[in-house]
Design an enzyme around this catalytic site. Structure first.
Site, PDB file in Angstrom:
ATOM      1  N   ASP A  64      18.167   2.702   6.039  1.00 27.85           N
ATOM      2  CA  ASP A  64      18.852   1.439   5.733  1.00 27.85           C
ATOM      3  C   ASP A  64      19.203   1.277   4.247  1.00 27.85           C
ATOM      4  O   ASP A  64      20.026   0.448   3.893  1.00 27.85           O
ATOM      5  CB  ASP A  64      17.992   0.247   6.174  1.00 27.85           C
ATOM      6  CG  ASP A  64      16.586   0.286   5.578  1.00 27.85           C
ATOM      7  OD1 ASP A  64      16.276   1.238   4.837  1.00 27.85           O
ATOM      8  OD2 ASP A  64      15.796  -0.637   5.861  1.00 27.85           O
ATOM      9  N   HIS A  65      18.576   2.064   3.383  1.00 32.47           N
ATOM     10  CA  HIS A  65      18.778   1.877   1.944  1.00 32.47           C
ATOM     11  C   HIS A  65      19.995   2.622   1.433  1.00 32.47           C
ATOM     12  O   HIS A  65      20.899   2.077   0.837  1.00 32.47           O
ATOM     13  CB  HIS A  65      17.540   2.353   1.179  1.00 32.47           C
ATOM     14  CG  HIS A  65      16.428   1.348   1.135  1.00 32.47           C
ATOM     15  ND1 HIS A  65      15.784   0.914   2.258  1.00 32.47           N
ATOM     16  CD2 HIS A  65      15.853   0.686   0.099  1.00 32.47           C
ATOM     17  CE1 HIS A  65      14.862   0.029   1.915  1.00 32.47           C
ATOM     18  NE2 HIS A  65      14.879  -0.125   0.608  1.00 32.47           N
ATOM     19  N   ASP A 119       7.423   0.306   1.986  1.00 30.27           N
ATOM     20  CA  ASP A 119       8.372  -0.629   1.409  1.00 30.27           C
ATOM     21  C   ASP A 119       7.613  -1.922   1.164  1.00 30.27           C
ATOM     22  O   ASP A 119       6.850  -2.367   2.031  1.00 30.27           O
ATOM     23  CB  ASP A 119       9.546  -0.882   2.362  1.00 30.27           C
ATOM     24  CG  ASP A 119      10.643  -1.641   1.636  1.00 30.27           C
ATOM     25  OD1 ASP A 119      11.600  -1.002   1.177  1.00 30.27           O
ATOM     26  OD2 ASP A 119      10.512  -2.868   1.483  1.00 30.27           O
ATOM     27  N   ARG A 379      14.817 -10.416  -4.803  1.00 28.40           N
ATOM     28  CA  ARG A 379      14.611  -9.914  -6.169  1.00 28.40           C
ATOM     29  C   ARG A 379      15.849 -10.156  -7.011  1.00 28.40           C
ATOM     30  O   ARG A 379      16.968  -9.970  -6.528  1.00 28.40           O
ATOM     31  CB  ARG A 379      14.359  -8.405  -6.145  1.00 28.40           C
ATOM     32  CG  ARG A 379      13.100  -8.106  -5.428  1.00 28.40           C
ATOM     33  CD  ARG A 379      12.631  -6.698  -5.628  1.00 28.40           C
ATOM     34  NE  ARG A 379      11.269  -6.684  -5.173  1.00 28.40           N
ATOM     35  CZ  ARG A 379      10.683  -5.678  -4.570  1.00 28.40           C
ATOM     36  NH1 ARG A 379      11.341  -4.553  -4.407  1.00 28.40           N
ATOM     37  NH2 ARG A 379       9.440  -5.754  -4.193  1.00 28.40           N
ATOM     38  N   SER A 534       8.725  -3.071  -6.392  1.00 27.12           N
ATOM     39  CA  SER A 534       8.837  -2.239  -5.199  1.00 27.12           C
ATOM     40  C   SER A 534       7.653  -1.300  -5.011  1.00 27.12           C
ATOM     41  O   SER A 534       6.815  -1.116  -5.890  1.00 27.12           O
ATOM     42  CB  SER A 534      10.137  -1.448  -5.272  1.00 27.12           C
ATOM     43  OG  SER A 534       9.889  -0.091  -5.467  1.00 27.12           O
ATOM     44  N   ARG A 536       8.118   1.888  -4.485  1.00 25.69           N
ATOM     45  CA  ARG A 536       8.601   3.258  -4.683  1.00 25.69           C
ATOM     46  C   ARG A 536       7.598   4.091  -5.465  1.00 25.69           C
ATOM     47  O   ARG A 536       7.280   3.798  -6.617  1.00 25.69           O
ATOM     48  CB  ARG A 536       9.985   3.260  -5.348  1.00 25.69           C
ATOM     49  CG  ARG A 536      10.062   2.693  -6.736  1.00 25.69           C
ATOM     50  CD  ARG A 536      11.496   2.536  -7.200  1.00 25.69           C
ATOM     51  NE  ARG A 536      12.147   1.454  -6.463  1.00 25.69           N
ATOM     52  CZ  ARG A 536      13.096   0.670  -6.962  1.00 25.69           C
ATOM     53  NH1 ARG A 536      13.555   0.859  -8.176  1.00 25.69           N
ATOM     54  NH2 ARG A 536      13.608  -0.301  -6.239  1.00 25.69           N
TER      55      ARG A 536
HETATM   56  C1  MIC Z   1      13.284  -2.463  -3.095  1.00 24.18           C
HETATM   57  O1  MIC Z   1      13.584  -3.536  -2.599  1.00 24.18           O
HETATM   58  O2  MIC Z   1      13.126  -2.302  -4.313  1.00 24.18           O
HETATM   59  C2  MIC Z   1      13.062  -1.316  -2.189  1.00 24.18           C
HETATM   60  C3  MIC Z   1      14.134  -0.383  -2.467  1.00 24.18           C
HETATM   61  O3  MIC Z   1      13.152  -1.701  -0.841  1.00 24.18           O
HETATM   62  C4  MIC Z   1      11.681  -0.759  -2.479  1.00 24.18           C
HETATM   63  C5  MIC Z   1      11.410   0.558  -1.966  1.00 24.18           C
HETATM   64  C6  MIC Z   1      12.110   1.626  -2.718  1.00 24.18           C
HETATM   65  O4  MIC Z   1      12.177   1.610  -3.937  1.00 24.18           O
HETATM   66  O5  MIC Z   1      12.542   2.542  -2.041  1.00 24.18           O
HETATM   67  C7  MIC Z   1      10.514  -1.650  -2.102  1.00 24.18           C
HETATM   68  O6  MIC Z   1      10.633  -2.845  -2.219  1.00 24.18           O
HETATM   69  O7  MIC Z   1       9.423  -1.173  -1.823  1.00 24.18           O
HETATM   70 FE1  SF4 Z   2      16.205  -3.414   1.470  1.00 30.60          FE
HETATM   71 FE2  SF4 Z   2      14.246  -3.705  -0.347  1.00 30.60          FE
HETATM   72 FE3  SF4 Z   2      16.442  -5.239  -0.403  1.00 30.60          FE
HETATM   73 FE4  SF4 Z   2      14.700  -5.566   1.510  1.00 30.60          FE
HETATM   74  S1  SF4 Z   2      14.335  -5.914  -0.661  1.00 30.60           S
HETATM   75  S2  SF4 Z   2      16.923  -5.486   1.736  1.00 30.60           S
HETATM   76  S3  SF4 Z   2      14.005  -3.486   1.882  1.00 30.60           S
HETATM   77  S4  SF4 Z   2      16.357  -3.035  -0.725  1.00 30.60           S
END
Ligand code: MIC
Ligand code: SF4
Length: 639
Positions: A64-65, A119, A379, A534, A536
């Site tokens: 999905d990313h 995630d 975010r 996140s 990550r």
């Molecule tokens: C995000 O919202 O920053 C992400 C991308 O979903 C991350 C995971 C990632 O960095 O792959 C998260 O929130 O864990």
């Molecule tokens: Fe995707 Fe992370 Fe954004 Fe949620 S916060 S929509 S999991 S990138």
């Protein structure tokens, strides 16, 4: 003595330790989820453990990313994810099916189950009573291998809701209110458990908005009871058999109670660049809006998007205002289509995007230079939208749609009659046939690994003595987006650690990587709440690849701290916060790692003899993991 919901689930899954706040516990994990950006690494790590089939009740791999597929990298990653899922017994959700958390809520999450996901917004499933936590990919890989998940036993804080939302206030405003009160550090070590009469007024999708964004409080997770509304939701999803009641005992106790009267809330927004900079929408009246985006794992449910369509119906966006809409799943999209709500969206001038994370992770949809973007996301860190000087405000879908139509912030008192609460249609279409279920016997499945899938690097054990320079000094609230930015170009390299490491701290200090390359090893000095945001693990793996041996900070976020441990980097905390000012970039520190004890204090000495006391909150096992050079080395022999 009675138990609260969190304690009920924990006691039913406790493999190691005691339910005493702060002490380490091990939990049996029922379900796992991964998404593509963290998943490739998680499955490479799972493969390294040599286990044939996942040991969980259910594991799902979502894409999905990184769905843009510009060039071979992402499609190659997706192909690897599909084949590795089939081989090891994991359900696979192809690109475009939906956003992991929305799909998991609709199709798989169950009350009373434990779920960990690679995630940070995995707590979304807490909206229907799962104990759902965000974790690094390696922790998820271990859970898939049947190992318990270790966390410090959280404190359980009750959030008692009374009354009912009125006017244009929504569940997004409940969580924004909490963020404004408690700040992004307010939930560290805590599970927020929702209760009180007000809970009954919230549907599962509304509850999931709150538990999703509870991640921004730094909480371990958030959870709602499983009650009649949960049953209704599961019935609408055609899986009422997954329902079970889950409520706190009447004599349950909590570490603390926070009370919120829902009838007092009004539409709120979080201002740039932190989710806790919350003010009322009306206080910003007159501020011009260039863009709105409705979607993300926080606000992309059927009720969110139908509400949006009802607001946009027969209206036209002003020229120059860009409105993007991303449904959370194909199920949501199909319901909107069959009910005739796509045309009003399109006719207003809005753009309909794929059912993916999209603009939330910087995959397109960046605002104009210095533009104001109102987003329903969770975010708003600086630069995350892809435009460094853009100003991102976080709000509900109602607020985002109304402000887009006005082209500026307005007082909700002028918005007319609020949209009524939305129920599911009588017929909810299923999309379950779109998931790819693994074959009984995966042994014959051929793994396809494109050139973007770079083998894992093995790390050496912790040396007996660290003798390194501080190669970077940063301030408070450094997010994982600061450590490793998102965006299409960088995220495409998630399965290639040497390549992605070139971007570590690239937006904070462009010379950091070359300083690291010119040294054997290095230390990072940080302020409060280092590593928030996140899950990550690349924000730990990248630094480790470059030679970072320790991170010394005033305080640190939970998942990032766990990722540092997993990859063998020492997470240390200054005993005296004032020592932060006595150290600078270039300061040389010596520290005997053999003197480090779990939870103890050690002295680091500077070149001119200054003694800096640093402490750790590591358990015995965590320390052993770091000494071994990381979790893979540590478990390697045990599996
Ligand atoms: C995000 O919202 O920053 C992400 C991308 O979903 C991350 C995971 C990632 O960095 O792959 C998260 O929130 O864990
Ligand atoms: Fe995707 Fe992370 Fe954004 Fe949620 S916060 S929509 S999991 S990138």
């Amino acid at each position: 003595m009675g138990l609260n919901i969190t304690e009920k689930i924990i006691s039913a899954h406790l493999v190691d330790g005691k339910m005493e706040p702060g002490t380490e516990i091990g939990l049996r994990i029922d379900q796992t989820l991964t998404q593509d950006a963290t998943g490739t690494m998680a499955y490479l790590q799972f493969e390294a453990m040599g286990i044939e089939k996942v040991q969980t009740e259910l594991s799902v791999s979502y894409v999905d990313h990184n769905t843009l597929q510009m060039g071979f990298r992402n499609p190659d990653d997706h192909q690897y994810l599909r084949t590795v899922a089939a081989k090891h017994g994991v359900v696979f959700s192809p690109a475009g099916t939906g956003i992991c958390h929305q799909l998991h809520l609709e199709n798989f999450a169950k009350p009373g189950k434990t779920l960990i996901g690679s995630d940070s917004h995995t707590p979304t499933a807490g909206g229907l009573g799962s104990l759902a936590m965000g974790a690094g990919g390696l922790s998820v890989a271990l859970a898939m291998a049947g190992q318990p998940y270790s966390i410090p036993m959280p404190k359980v804080v009750k959030v008692e809701l009374s009354g009912k939302l009125t006017g244009w206030a929504t569940s997004k405003d409940i969580i924004l209110h909490l963020l404004g009160e408690l700040t992004v550090k307010g939930g560290v070590g805590i599970v927020f458990e929702f209760g009180g009469e007000g809970v009954k007024t919230l549907s599962v999708p509304e509850r999931a908005v709150i538990t999703n964004m509870g991640a921004e409080l730094g909480a371990t997770t958030s959870i709602f009871p499983s009650d009649e509304n949960t049953r209704d939701f599961l019935k609408a999803m055609d899986r009422v058999e997954d329902y079970s009641e889950l409520v706190a005992d009447t004599d349950a106790t909590y570490a603390d109670t926070i009370k919120i009267d829902l009838s007092k809330l009004e539409p709120l927004v979080a201002q740039p660049h932190m989710p806790d900079r919350v003010v009322t929408v009306k206080s910003l009246a007159g501020l011009k809006v260039n863009q709105s985006a409705i979607g993300s794992c926080t606000n992309s449910s059927y009720s969110d998007l139908k509400t949006t369509a009802l607001i946009l119906k027969d209206q036209q966006l002003p020229q120059g205002v860009d409105l993007m809409i991303s449904p959370g799943s194909k199920q949501v999209l199909k319901m909107l289509a069959s009910e005739g709500f796509i045309a009003p969206l399109l006719d207003s001038g809005a753009r309909l995007l794929e059912c993916t994370c999209g603009p939330c992770i910087g995959m397109g949809g960046s605002p104009t230079s210095a533009g104001v973007s109102v987003r329903t996301f969770n975010r708003n860190f600086e630069g995350r939208s892809g435009t460094q000087d853009a100003k991102v405000y976080l709000a509900s879908p109602q607020t985002a749609a109304k402000l887009a139509l006005a082209g500026e912030f307005t007082d909700p008192a002028s918005w007319g009659t609020p949209i009524e609460k939305i129920d599911f249609p009588a017929e909810v279409p299923s999309i379950r046939h779109l998931f790819i279920y693994p074959p009984e016997n995966g042994a014959e499945v051929e793994l396809v690994r494109g050139p973007n899938i770079v083998p894992l690097e093995s790390f050496s054990a912790l040396p007996d003595e660290i003798s390194s320079e501080i190669l970077l000094k940063v301030g408070d609230d450094i997010t994982t987006d600061h450590i490793l930015p998102a965006g299409a170009q960088i995220t495409a390299l998630r399965s290639n650690i040497p390549a992605i490491s070139e971007y570590i701290f690239s937006r904070v200090d462009e010379n950091f990587v070359s300083r690291m390359k010119n040294s054997e090893s290095g230390i990072i000095l940080g302020g409060e709440n280092y590593g928030q945001g996140s899950s990550r693990e690349h924000a730990a793996l990248g630094p480790r690849h470059l030679g970072v041996v320790a991170v010394i900070v005033k305080s640190m976020a939970r998942i990032h701290r766990a990722n540092l441990v997993n990859f063998g980097i020492l997470p240390l905390v200054l005993s005296q916060k004032s020592d932060y000012d006595r150290l600078s970039e270039g300061s040389h520190l010596t520290l005997k790692t053999t003197e480090i004890t779990p939870g103890g204090e050690t002295v680091a000495t500077t070149a001119d003899g200054l003694q800096i006391k640093v402490k750790n909150d590591l358990s015995e096992k965590e320390l052993a993991i770091i000494i071994a050079g990381g979790l893979l080395n540590y478990v390697g022999k045990q599996l």
